[in-house]
Design an enzyme around this catalytic site. Structure first.
Site, PDB file in Angstrom:
ATOM      1  N   LYS A 141       0.844  -1.210   0.000  1.00 39.32           N
ATOM      2  CA  LYS A 141       0.000   0.000   0.000  1.00 39.32           C
ATOM      3  C   LYS A 141       0.877   1.256   0.000  1.00 39.32           C
ATOM      4  O   LYS A 141       0.613   2.202  -0.731  1.00 39.32           O
ATOM      5  CB  LYS A 141      -0.931   0.021   1.238  1.00 39.32           C
ATOM      6  CG  LYS A 141      -1.837  -1.191   1.349  1.00 39.32           C
ATOM      7  CD  LYS A 141      -2.752  -1.122   2.554  1.00 39.32           C
ATOM      8  CE  LYS A 141      -2.046  -1.148   3.902  1.00 39.32           C
ATOM      9  NZ  LYS A 141      -1.290  -2.383   4.188  1.00 39.32           N
TER      10      LYS A 141
ATOM     11  N   ARG B 209      -9.509   0.812   8.749  1.00 40.11           N
ATOM     12  CA  ARG B 209      -9.222  -0.578   9.140  1.00 40.11           C
ATOM     13  C   ARG B 209     -10.325  -1.226   9.942  1.00 40.11           C
ATOM     14  O   ARG B 209     -10.173  -2.380  10.379  1.00 40.11           O
ATOM     15  CB  ARG B 209      -7.942  -0.639   9.969  1.00 40.11           C
ATOM     16  CG  ARG B 209      -6.759  -0.303   9.128  1.00 40.11           C
ATOM     17  CD  ARG B 209      -5.507  -0.371   9.933  1.00 40.11           C
ATOM     18  NE  ARG B 209      -4.544   0.452   9.260  1.00 40.11           N
ATOM     19  CZ  ARG B 209      -3.350   0.052   8.893  1.00 40.11           C
ATOM     20  NH1 ARG B 209      -2.936  -1.138   9.177  1.00 40.11           N
ATOM     21  NH2 ARG B 209      -2.549   0.872   8.260  1.00 40.11           N
TER      22      ARG B 209
ATOM     23  N   ARG C  74      12.060  -6.029   4.971  1.00 41.82           N
ATOM     24  CA  ARG C  74      11.826  -4.589   4.802  1.00 41.82           C
ATOM     25  C   ARG C  74      12.637  -3.730   5.775  1.00 41.82           C
ATOM     26  O   ARG C  74      12.766  -4.049   6.961  1.00 41.82           O
ATOM     27  CB  ARG C  74      10.350  -4.269   5.025  1.00 41.82           C
ATOM     28  CG  ARG C  74      10.090  -2.772   5.127  1.00 41.82           C
ATOM     29  CD  ARG C  74       8.646  -2.401   5.084  1.00 41.82           C
ATOM     30  NE  ARG C  74       7.881  -2.954   6.188  1.00 41.82           N
ATOM     31  CZ  ARG C  74       6.570  -2.876   6.289  1.00 41.82           C
ATOM     32  NH1 ARG C  74       5.877  -2.287   5.343  1.00 41.82           N
ATOM     33  NH2 ARG C  74       5.955  -3.405   7.306  1.00 41.82           N
TER      34      ARG C  74
ATOM     35  N   ARG D 298      11.114  -1.593  11.465  1.00 49.06           N
ATOM     36  CA  ARG D 298       9.986  -1.200  12.311  1.00 49.06           C
ATOM     37  C   ARG D 298       9.793  -2.195  13.447  1.00 49.06           C
ATOM     38  O   ARG D 298       9.878  -3.401  13.229  1.00 49.06           O
ATOM     39  CB  ARG D 298       8.701  -1.153  11.457  1.00 49.06           C
ATOM     40  CG  ARG D 298       8.583   0.104  10.661  1.00 49.06           C
ATOM     41  CD  ARG D 298       7.465   0.102   9.662  1.00 49.06           C
ATOM     42  NE  ARG D 298       6.218  -0.511  10.061  1.00 49.06           N
ATOM     43  CZ  ARG D 298       5.117  -0.501   9.308  1.00 49.06           C
ATOM     44  NH1 ARG D 298       5.136   0.103   8.131  1.00 49.06           N
ATOM     45  NH2 ARG D 298       4.017  -1.082   9.706  1.00 49.06           N
TER      46      ARG D 298
ATOM     47  N   ARG E  11      -0.664  -8.657  13.468  1.00 49.40           N
ATOM     48  CA  ARG E  11      -1.191  -7.733  12.441  1.00 49.40           C
ATOM     49  C   ARG E  11      -2.020  -8.484  11.397  1.00 49.40           C
ATOM     50  O   ARG E  11      -3.058  -8.006  10.965  1.00 49.40           O
ATOM     51  CB  ARG E  11      -0.037  -6.979  11.777  1.00 49.40           C
ATOM     52  CG  ARG E  11       0.518  -5.876  12.675  1.00 49.40           C
ATOM     53  CD  ARG E  11       1.911  -5.465  12.268  1.00 49.40           C
ATOM     54  NE  ARG E  11       1.968  -4.818  10.992  1.00 49.40           N
ATOM     55  CZ  ARG E  11       3.077  -4.710  10.258  1.00 49.40           C
ATOM     56  NH1 ARG E  11       4.213  -5.219  10.706  1.00 49.40           N
ATOM     57  NH2 ARG E  11       3.048  -4.095   9.103  1.00 49.40           N
TER      58      ARG E  11
HETATM   59  P1  AP5 Z   1       4.924  -1.690   1.765  1.00 53.89           P
HETATM   60  O1  AP5 Z   1       4.673  -0.809   0.591  1.00 53.89           O
HETATM   61  O2  AP5 Z   1       5.636  -1.129   2.942  1.00 53.89           O
HETATM   62  O3  AP5 Z   1       3.550  -2.414   2.220  1.00 53.89           O
HETATM   63  P2  AP5 Z   1       2.333  -1.875   3.105  1.00 53.89           P
HETATM   64  O4  AP5 Z   1       1.102  -2.531   2.582  1.00 53.89           O
HETATM   65  O5  AP5 Z   1       2.364  -0.372   3.137  1.00 53.89           O
HETATM   66  O6  AP5 Z   1       2.719  -2.531   4.483  1.00 53.89           O
HETATM   67  P3  AP5 Z   1       2.656  -1.978   5.968  1.00 53.89           P
HETATM   68  O7  AP5 Z   1       3.323  -3.023   6.783  1.00 53.89           O
HETATM   69  O8  AP5 Z   1       3.201  -0.579   6.051  1.00 53.89           O
HETATM   70  O9  AP5 Z   1       1.129  -1.950   6.231  1.00 53.89           O
HETATM   71  P4  AP5 Z   1       0.440  -1.917   7.577  1.00 53.89           P
HETATM   72  O10 AP5 Z   1      -0.941  -1.641   7.112  1.00 53.89           O
HETATM   73  O11 AP5 Z   1       0.590  -3.087   8.431  1.00 53.89           O
HETATM   74  O12 AP5 Z   1       1.225  -0.743   8.379  1.00 53.89           O
HETATM   75  P5  AP5 Z   1       0.901   0.789   8.668  1.00 53.89           P
HETATM   76  O13 AP5 Z   1       2.161   1.529   8.725  1.00 53.89           O
HETATM   77  O14 AP5 Z   1      -0.153   1.290   7.753  1.00 53.89           O
HETATM   78  O15 AP5 Z   1       5.683  -2.983   1.211  1.00 53.89           O
HETATM   79  C1  AP5 Z   1       6.165  -3.973   2.103  1.00 53.89           C
HETATM   80  C2  AP5 Z   1       7.565  -4.452   1.669  1.00 53.89           C
HETATM   81  O16 AP5 Z   1       7.442  -5.154   0.436  1.00 53.89           O
HETATM   82  C3  AP5 Z   1       8.561  -3.298   1.404  1.00 53.89           C
HETATM   83  O17 AP5 Z   1       9.838  -3.714   1.786  1.00 53.89           O
HETATM   84  C4  AP5 Z   1       8.491  -3.118  -0.123  1.00 53.89           C
HETATM   85  O18 AP5 Z   1       9.715  -2.613  -0.634  1.00 53.89           O
HETATM   86  C5  AP5 Z   1       8.212  -4.545  -0.574  1.00 53.89           C
HETATM   87  N1  AP5 Z   1       7.391  -4.616  -1.778  1.00 53.89           N
HETATM   88  C6  AP5 Z   1       6.351  -3.796  -2.132  1.00 53.89           C
HETATM   89  N2  AP5 Z   1       5.813  -4.211  -3.304  1.00 53.89           N
HETATM   90  C7  AP5 Z   1       6.521  -5.311  -3.685  1.00 53.89           C
HETATM   91  C8  AP5 Z   1       6.443  -6.193  -4.804  1.00 53.89           C
HETATM   92  N3  AP5 Z   1       5.539  -6.024  -5.779  1.00 53.89           N
HETATM   93  N4  AP5 Z   1       7.306  -7.233  -4.871  1.00 53.89           N
HETATM   94  C9  AP5 Z   1       8.227  -7.417  -3.890  1.00 53.89           C
HETATM   95  N5  AP5 Z   1       8.374  -6.611  -2.808  1.00 53.89           N
HETATM   96  C10 AP5 Z   1       7.529  -5.580  -2.710  1.00 53.89           C
HETATM   97  O19 AP5 Z   1       0.268   0.697  10.144  1.00 53.89           O
HETATM   98  C11 AP5 Z   1       1.077   0.328  11.239  1.00 53.89           C
HETATM   99  C12 AP5 Z   1       0.256   0.311  12.510  1.00 53.89           C
HETATM  100  O20 AP5 Z   1      -0.309   1.626  12.755  1.00 53.89           O
HETATM  101  C13 AP5 Z   1      -0.958  -0.628  12.541  1.00 53.89           C
HETATM  102  O21 AP5 Z   1      -0.596  -1.957  12.866  1.00 53.89           O
HETATM  103  C14 AP5 Z   1      -1.799   0.033  13.657  1.00 53.89           C
HETATM  104  O22 AP5 Z   1      -1.285  -0.242  14.933  1.00 53.89           O
HETATM  105  C15 AP5 Z   1      -1.586   1.522  13.392  1.00 53.89           C
HETATM  106  N6  AP5 Z   1      -2.603   2.059  12.465  1.00 53.89           N
HETATM  107  C16 AP5 Z   1      -2.373   2.632  11.260  1.00 53.89           C
HETATM  108  N7  AP5 Z   1      -3.535   2.973  10.684  1.00 53.89           N
HETATM  109  C17 AP5 Z   1      -4.516   2.615  11.545  1.00 53.89           C
HETATM  110  C18 AP5 Z   1      -5.938   2.694  11.480  1.00 53.89           C
HETATM  111  N8  AP5 Z   1      -6.588   3.207  10.426  1.00 53.89           N
HETATM  112  N9  AP5 Z   1      -6.638   2.181  12.545  1.00 53.89           N
HETATM  113  C19 AP5 Z   1      -6.002   1.695  13.631  1.00 53.89           C
HETATM  114  N10 AP5 Z   1      -4.676   1.570  13.742  1.00 53.89           N
HETATM  115  C20 AP5 Z   1      -3.927   2.039  12.698  1.00 53.89           C
END
Ligand code: AP5
Length: 211
Positions: A13, A88, A127, A156, A167
């Site tokens: 994402k 979410r 990552r 992270r 997660r």
């Molecule tokens: P990446 O692009 O980082 O993937 P992502 O989907 O953004 O993954 P996240 O782990 O950031 O998502 P998340 O939803 O768990 O975390 P967030 O920070 O939003 O890609 C992942 C890896 O793969 C990278 O190394 C990339 O280079 C690689 N990659 C990408 N595409 C690829 C491909 N095609 N092929 C190979 N490799 C590839 O949230 C973190 C925390 O914040 C949550 O757990 C929660 O505690 C809190 N939070 C955030 N938003 C909310 C909400 N709305 N409600 C409640 N809590 C929330």
């Protein structure tokens, strides 16, 4: 244009959100990035969010709805925004719908990034992210200088295996129901195959947005 990105941790994402935002000329808003910045700045919001995030659990809806409101009412989002991980839970989806309606707008599309679990785990375990601009990378060790902004790449805390398991469980239990909620409300949900080449995924996402 307001586009909501949905998908499990590691689905890409953040990576694709950046590319789509650049192509559409609108900002990407990621609640995860906003919260990590609050933690780095030691704000009250950051302190409240940290323990949930480190365990891989969701931060309370009230905190997220406040972030959504501030971000969407800002002048930077006047032309629209890519909302990465901002919705979410079903109450968050309901809150966003109300918020955008109050602003005289609507959510144009939900993009659902589809990646098998074994690939998600492989991606997350490899990552690192920039502690300054938040860009995610693969194939770089922690401590490396960010090629984009000169910040430092870090791992992270919620990318540790136990937190990743939580997660994924939380995603299935609390975020997948948002997909059913959106379809039940006749909202436009497009599923994207988010495996393989980054450019090909961006093309699929842009095609879905334009259709
Ligand atoms: P990446 O692009 O980082 O993937 P992502 O989907 O953004 O993954 P996240 O782990 O950031 O998502 P998340 O939803 O768990 O975390 P967030 O920070 O939003 O890609 C992942 C890896 O793969 C990278 O190394 C990339 O280079 C690689 N990659 C990408 N595409 C690829 C491909 N095609 N092929 C190979 N490799 C590839 O949230 C973190 C925390 O914040 C949550 O757990 C929660 O505690 C809190 N939070 C955030 N938003 C909310 C909400 N709305 N409600 C409640 N809590 C929330």
């Amino acid at each position: 244009m307001i586009i909501v990105l949905l998908g499990p941790p590691g689905a890409g994402k953040g990576t694709q959100g950046e590319r789509i935002a650049e192509r559409l000329g609108i900002p990407k808003i990621a609640t995860g990035d906003v919260l990590r910045e609050a933690i780095r700045n030691g704000t009250e919001q950051g302190l409240a969010a940290k323990s949930y995030m480190d365990r891989g659990e969701l931060v309370p809806d009230s905190v997220i709805l406040g972030i959504m409101k501030d971000a969407l009412s800002s002048p930077a989002a006047a032309k629209g925004a890519i909302l990465d991980g901002v919705v979410r839970t079903v109450p968050q989806a309901e809150g966003l719908t109300k918020l955008v309606a109050d602003l005289g707008r609507k959510v144009d599309k939900f993009l659902l990034f589809d990646v098998p679990d074994d690939e998600l785990i492989r991606r997350i375990s490899g990552r690192t992210v920039c502690d300054k601009c938040q860009t995610p990378y693969k194939g770089f060790e922690p401590g490396t200088t960010c090629p984009k902004c000169g910040g430092k790449l870090v791992r992270r805390p919620d990318d540790e295996p136990e937190a990743v398991k939580t997660r994924l469980r939380v995603y299935r239990a609390q975020t997948e129901p948002v997909i059913h909620w959106a379809r039940d409300h006749d909202l436009d949900v497009a599923e994207i195959d988010a495996t393989g080449d980054l450019d090909a995924i961006t093309r699929r996402a842009m095609k879905a947005i334009q259709s």
